[in-house]
Design a protein around this motif. Structure first.
Motif, PDB file in Angstrom:
ATOM      1  N   VAL A   2       0.847  -1.185   0.000  1.00 40.69           N
ATOM      2  CA  VAL A   2       0.000   0.000   0.000  1.00 40.69           C
ATOM      3  C   VAL A   2       0.887   1.241   0.000  1.00 40.69           C
ATOM      4  CG1 VAL A   2      -1.745   1.279   1.268  1.00 40.69           C
ATOM      5  CG2 VAL A   2      -1.809  -1.217   1.236  1.00 40.69           C
ATOM      6  N   MET A   3       0.639   2.127  -0.954  1.00 37.27           N
ATOM      7  CA  MET A   3       1.410   3.367  -1.047  1.00 37.27           C
ATOM      8  C   MET A   3       0.619   4.496  -0.405  1.00 37.27           C
ATOM      9  SD  MET A   3       4.223   2.667  -2.662  1.00 37.27           S
ATOM     10  CE  MET A   3       4.801   4.247  -3.188  1.00 37.27           C
ATOM     11  N   LYS A   4       1.333   5.372   0.295  1.00 34.61           N
ATOM     12  CA  LYS A   4       0.707   6.568   0.849  1.00 34.61           C
ATOM     13  C   LYS A   4       0.511   7.568  -0.285  1.00 34.61           C
ATOM     14  CE  LYS A   4       2.782   6.209   5.385  1.00 34.61           C
ATOM     15  NZ  LYS A   4       3.628   6.860   6.386  1.00 34.61           N
ATOM     16  N   VAL A   5      -0.662   8.169  -0.332  1.00 33.00           N
ATOM     17  CA  VAL A   5      -0.953   9.169  -1.355  1.00 33.00           C
ATOM     18  C   VAL A   5      -1.484  10.414  -0.677  1.00 33.00           C
ATOM     19  CG1 VAL A   5      -2.336   9.733  -3.383  1.00 33.00           C
ATOM     20  CG2 VAL A   5      -1.518   7.393  -3.066  1.00 33.00           C
ATOM     21  N   LYS A   6      -0.850  11.555  -0.964  1.00 33.18           N
ATOM     22  CA  LYS A   6      -1.358  12.820  -0.440  1.00 33.18           C
ATOM     23  C   LYS A   6      -2.596  13.183  -1.241  1.00 33.18           C
ATOM     24  CE  LYS A   6       1.273  16.097   0.937  1.00 33.18           C
ATOM     25  NZ  LYS A   6       2.231  17.208   0.980  1.00 33.18           N
ATOM     26  N   GLU A   7      -3.733  13.252  -0.574  1.00 40.78           N
ATOM     27  CA  GLU A   7      -4.991  13.482  -1.266  1.00 40.78           C
ATOM     28  C   GLU A   7      -5.062  14.857  -1.922  1.00 40.78           C
ATOM     29  OE1 GLU A   7      -8.358  12.525   1.136  1.00 40.78           O
ATOM     30  OE2 GLU A   7      -7.510  10.611   1.737  1.00 40.78           O
ATOM     31  N   THR A   8      -4.401  15.859  -1.345  1.00 44.28           N
ATOM     32  CA  THR A   8      -4.501  17.206  -1.905  1.00 44.28           C
ATOM     33  C   THR A   8      -3.661  17.392  -3.157  1.00 44.28           C
ATOM     34  OG1 THR A   8      -2.757  17.961  -0.416  1.00 44.28           O
ATOM     35  CG2 THR A   8      -5.025  18.287   0.310  1.00 44.28           C
ATOM     36  N   THR A   9      -2.562  16.638  -3.265  1.00 43.48           N
ATOM     37  CA  THR A   9      -1.673  16.833  -4.416  1.00 43.48           C
ATOM     38  C   THR A   9      -1.523  15.594  -5.288  1.00 43.48           C
ATOM     39  OG1 THR A   9       0.285  16.170  -3.166  1.00 43.48           O
ATOM     40  CG2 THR A   9      -0.283  18.529  -3.170  1.00 43.48           C
ATOM     41  N   GLY A  10      -1.867  14.443  -4.737  1.00 38.80           N
ATOM     42  CA  GLY A  10      -1.701  13.204  -5.484  1.00 38.80           C
ATOM     43  C   GLY A  10      -0.273  12.680  -5.457  1.00 38.80           C
ATOM     44  N   ILE A  11       0.614  13.324  -4.689  1.00 33.11           N
ATOM     45  CA  ILE A  11       1.996  12.864  -4.601  1.00 33.11           C
ATOM     46  C   ILE A  11       2.023  11.557  -3.822  1.00 33.11           C
ATOM     47  CG2 ILE A  11       4.285  13.375  -3.681  1.00 33.11           C
ATOM     48  CD1 ILE A  11       3.686  16.338  -4.117  1.00 33.11           C
ATOM     49  N   ILE A  12       2.776  10.603  -4.324  1.00 30.35           N
ATOM     50  CA  ILE A  12       2.829   9.277  -3.720  1.00 30.35           C
ATOM     51  C   ILE A  12       4.115   9.119  -2.919  1.00 30.35           C
ATOM     52  CG2 ILE A  12       2.973   6.803  -4.226  1.00 30.35           C
ATOM     53  CD1 ILE A  12       1.319   7.376  -6.738  1.00 30.35           C
ATOM     54  N   GLY A  13       3.987   8.544  -1.719  1.00 30.30           N
ATOM     55  CA  GLY A  13       5.153   8.166  -0.933  1.00 30.30           C
ATOM     56  C   GLY A  13       5.662   9.198   0.049  1.00 30.30           C
ATOM     57  N   LEU A  14       5.040  10.346   0.144  1.00 27.82           N
ATOM     58  CA  LEU A  14       5.483  11.368   1.088  1.00 27.82           C
ATOM     59  C   LEU A  14       4.486  11.515   2.215  1.00 27.82           C
ATOM     60  CD1 LEU A  14       6.701  14.198  -1.312  1.00 27.82           C
ATOM     61  CD2 LEU A  14       8.079  12.492  -0.132  1.00 27.82           C
ATOM     62  N   ASP A  15       5.006  11.587   3.422  1.00 27.47           N
ATOM     63  CA  ASP A  15       4.138  11.809   4.574  1.00 27.47           C
ATOM     64  C   ASP A  15       3.683  13.260   4.606  1.00 27.47           C
ATOM     65  OD1 ASP A  15       4.390   9.208   5.499  1.00 27.47           O
ATOM     66  OD2 ASP A  15       6.161   9.694   6.693  1.00 27.47           O
ATOM     67  N   VAL A  16       2.519  13.483   5.167  1.00 30.73           N
ATOM     68  CA  VAL A  16       1.995  14.830   5.357  1.00 30.73           C
ATOM     69  C   VAL A  16       2.633  15.413   6.615  1.00 30.73           C
ATOM     70  CG1 VAL A  16      -0.069  16.186   5.865  1.00 30.73           C
ATOM     71  CG2 VAL A  16      -0.190  14.277   4.245  1.00 30.73           C
ATOM     72  N   VAL A  17       3.143  16.625   6.508  1.00 27.45           N
ATOM     73  CA  VAL A  17       3.711  17.321   7.666  1.00 27.45           C
ATOM     74  C   VAL A  17       2.580  18.149   8.271  1.00 27.45           C
ATOM     75  CG1 VAL A  17       5.437  18.968   8.467  1.00 27.45           C
ATOM     76  CG2 VAL A  17       5.977  17.405   6.584  1.00 27.45           C
ATOM     77  N   LEU A  18       2.103  17.705   9.416  1.00 27.73           N
ATOM     78  CA  LEU A  18       0.939  18.342  10.026  1.00 27.73           C
ATOM     79  C   LEU A  18       1.225  19.751  10.529  1.00 27.73           C
ATOM     80  CD1 LEU A  18      -0.514  15.273  11.952  1.00 27.73           C
ATOM     81  CD2 LEU A  18      -1.217  16.193   9.728  1.00 27.73           C
ATOM     82  N   ASN A  19       2.460  20.033  10.898  1.00 26.31           N
ATOM     83  CA  ASN A  19       2.830  21.353  11.390  1.00 26.31           C
ATOM     84  C   ASN A  19       3.789  22.037  10.405  1.00 26.31           C
ATOM     85  OD1 ASN A  19       4.978  19.622  11.917  1.00 26.31           O
ATOM     86  ND2 ASN A  19       5.612  20.744  13.732  1.00 26.31           N
ATOM     87  N   ALA A  20       3.473  21.958   9.139  1.00 28.05           N
ATOM     88  CA  ALA A  20       4.360  22.469   8.084  1.00 28.05           C
ATOM     89  C   ALA A  20       4.651  23.955   8.250  1.00 28.05           C
ATOM     90  CB  ALA A  20       3.750  22.204   6.709  1.00 28.05           C
ATOM     91  N   ARG A  21       3.677  24.709   8.657  1.00 25.46           N
ATOM     92  CA  ARG A  21       3.868  26.156   8.828  1.00 25.46           C
ATOM     93  C   ARG A  21       4.961  26.434   9.853  1.00 25.46           C
ATOM     94  NH1 ARG A  21       1.417  29.882  12.412  1.00 25.46           N
ATOM     95  NH2 ARG A  21       1.472  32.004  11.594  1.00 25.46           N
ATOM     96  N   GLU A  22       4.893  25.775  10.996  1.00 28.97           N
ATOM     97  CA  GLU A  22       5.897  25.970  12.039  1.00 28.97           C
ATOM     98  C   GLU A  22       7.278  25.494  11.586  1.00 28.97           C
ATOM     99  OE1 GLU A  22       2.917  24.484  12.608  1.00 28.97           O
ATOM    100  OE2 GLU A  22       1.947  26.088  13.710  1.00 28.97           O
ATOM    101  N   VAL A  23       7.304  24.376  10.867  1.00 30.68           N
ATOM    102  CA  VAL A  23       8.573  23.850  10.356  1.00 30.68           C
ATOM    103  C   VAL A  23       9.202  24.843   9.389  1.00 30.68           C
ATOM    104  CG1 VAL A  23       9.611  22.034   8.941  1.00 30.68           C
ATOM    105  CG2 VAL A  23       7.954  21.430  10.697  1.00 30.68           C
ATOM    106  N   LEU A  24       8.409  25.387   8.478  1.00 34.31           N
ATOM    107  CA  LEU A  24       8.939  26.353   7.511  1.00 34.31           C
ATOM    108  C   LEU A  24       9.438  27.619   8.192  1.00 34.31           C
ATOM    109  CD1 LEU A  24       6.398  26.023   4.579  1.00 34.31           C
ATOM    110  CD2 LEU A  24       8.811  25.375   4.568  1.00 34.31           C
ATOM    111  N   ILE A  25       8.679  28.139   9.146  1.00 37.35           N
ATOM    112  CA  ILE A  25       9.106  29.340   9.872  1.00 37.35           C
ATOM    113  C   ILE A  25      10.441  29.082  10.562  1.00 37.35           C
ATOM    114  CG2 ILE A  25       8.579  30.826  11.853  1.00 37.35           C
ATOM    115  CD1 ILE A  25       5.608  30.661  10.979  1.00 37.35           C
ATOM    116  N   SER A  26      10.584  27.933  11.174  1.00 41.05           N
ATOM    117  CA  SER A  26      11.829  27.576  11.846  1.00 41.05           C
ATOM    118  C   SER A  26      12.992  27.474  10.858  1.00 41.05           C
ATOM    119  CB  SER A  26      11.655  26.252  12.588  1.00 41.05           C
ATOM    120  OG  SER A  26      12.866  25.821  13.124  1.00 41.05           O
TER     121      SER A  26
END
Length: 64
Positions: A2-26
């Motif tokens: 089973v492959m992980k698929v990001k539903e918003t972009t359709g990219i396969i195999g990448l985990d969703v970063v739930l706190n992406a905003r904070e990670v980017l700011i850092s």
């Protein structure tokens, strides 16, 4: 398998970063600190700072 698929972009195999905003700011803040060591007359420094400044501003202003 089973492959992980990001539903918003359709990219396969990448985990969703739930706190992406904070990670980017850092990351942008850390990069600003690190780029201080680069000489002022280096051409890419101004371009990088400008790009990061814009991206950081967007991250700080937008909640989503």
């Amino acid at each position: 398998m089973v492959m992980k698929v990001k539903e918003t972009t359709g990219i396969i195999g990448l985990d969703v970063v739930l706190n992406a905003r904070e990670v980017l700011i850092s990351l942008y803040t850390k990069t600003f600190h690190e780029i201080k060591a680069v000489l002022e007359d280096e051409g890419y420094k101004k371009a990088d700072e400008s790009s990061m400044r814009h991206r950081l501003k967007v991250c700080e202003e937008e909640e989503d």
